[in-house]
Design an enzyme around this catalytic site. Sequence first.
Site, PDB file in Angstrom:
ATOM      1  N   ASP A  17      98.495  20.580  34.297  1.00 58.22           N
ATOM      2  CA  ASP A  17      98.206  21.992  34.528  1.00 58.22           C
ATOM      3  C   ASP A  17      96.891  22.158  35.447  1.00 58.22           C
ATOM      4  O   ASP A  17      96.193  21.318  35.673  1.00 58.22           O
ATOM      5  CB  ASP A  17      98.150  22.834  33.164  1.00 58.22           C
ATOM      6  N   VAL A  18      96.435  23.436  35.640  1.00 54.80           N
ATOM      7  CA  VAL A  18      95.201  23.865  36.583  1.00 54.80           C
ATOM      8  C   VAL A  18      94.081  23.269  35.950  1.00 54.80           C
ATOM      9  O   VAL A  18      93.239  22.957  36.801  1.00 54.80           O
ATOM     10  CB  VAL A  18      95.224  25.315  36.774  1.00 54.80           C
TER      11      VAL A  18
END
Length: 336
Positions: free
Chosen positions: A102-103
């Site tokens: 994820d980011v």
Amino acid sequence: MGSPAVRMFHRLEGLFCVYKPAGVHWKLVRDTIETNLLKGVNATPARPLPHEVRFLPSPNKDREVAGGLALRAASVPVLSKHPLVTGPEFQHIKVGVGHRLDVSSSGVLVLAVGNGNRTMRDLYRTRTTRDYSLQCEFGMATQDFTDTGRVVERSTYGHITREKMERVIAMLEGANQKALRMYSSVDMSSQEAYELAAKGLLGPDGKSVPILTGLRCVHFQPPNFTLEVQCLNETQKYLRKVVHEMGLELRSTAVCKGVRRTRDGPFTLQHALTRHHWTAADVAQAMQQHRWKKRSKGRCGTVTDKAVAQTPGETLAASQEDEANREATIAELQCR
């Protein structure tokens, strides 16, 4: 025989990994690498233009024939095949992404090009585990289990000791070992289950709930602590939730400040390409090293299997035969 661009593309078929920095979406990483690979492939020398025969007016104006000008046969390039007319030879390269990050997370991100996408699917069917390093902090709980989320609770942490932390870790490991056996398709009362467990190969077939196969605290200095995790079928959100639940078990709260993947199957941080090395040449070299490593591992495994298959008597006989051959060779050289 293909063009230089086609040969370059075939060199780019395989698996490799990059280091995804925190704060960057994995799609941006993939798109950047696709663009760099296209630039590298299309930057190869263009194929020579084909020629065709055309009849052109003769440059000698004094020579005329009845009914028109004198013509001459000439071989000229076919400009319709020029790269400036047809455009780049490759306009799209499919780059596949393995287990995503994820980011907010960073670390090893496995990518595949061409036939490597099939290899990557086969890799993830073999129950590959992944390693993470989690940077955590006591005393705070947030809505999304990250340090940037909305704070929902604050608490004290002075009563937490290393021994209490180890007890909670042991409890979590026991629960996950039970889940590992429950989702396995092997009968737990069989000899096969015992042999697989002894080799560390016991695990779920296909998809299952996230399972932690290993957990340990490598740094403990409240309020900060660091965990190393080995897991299957996990997400980064699940790992942050584990940290939150550990804080609750310790009668406090905890939040995960950073998630970094250090290994994904056979790929580690040592193999990951950083941002300045996301070029076609570096990617091709990384793929070649991965293929060479797999072949070397396969050959070493074959040699080891042959050595194990020999009985002690066969090994002794082979050693005696080698010694006899060596002595015969030395005697022959001395006679000469």
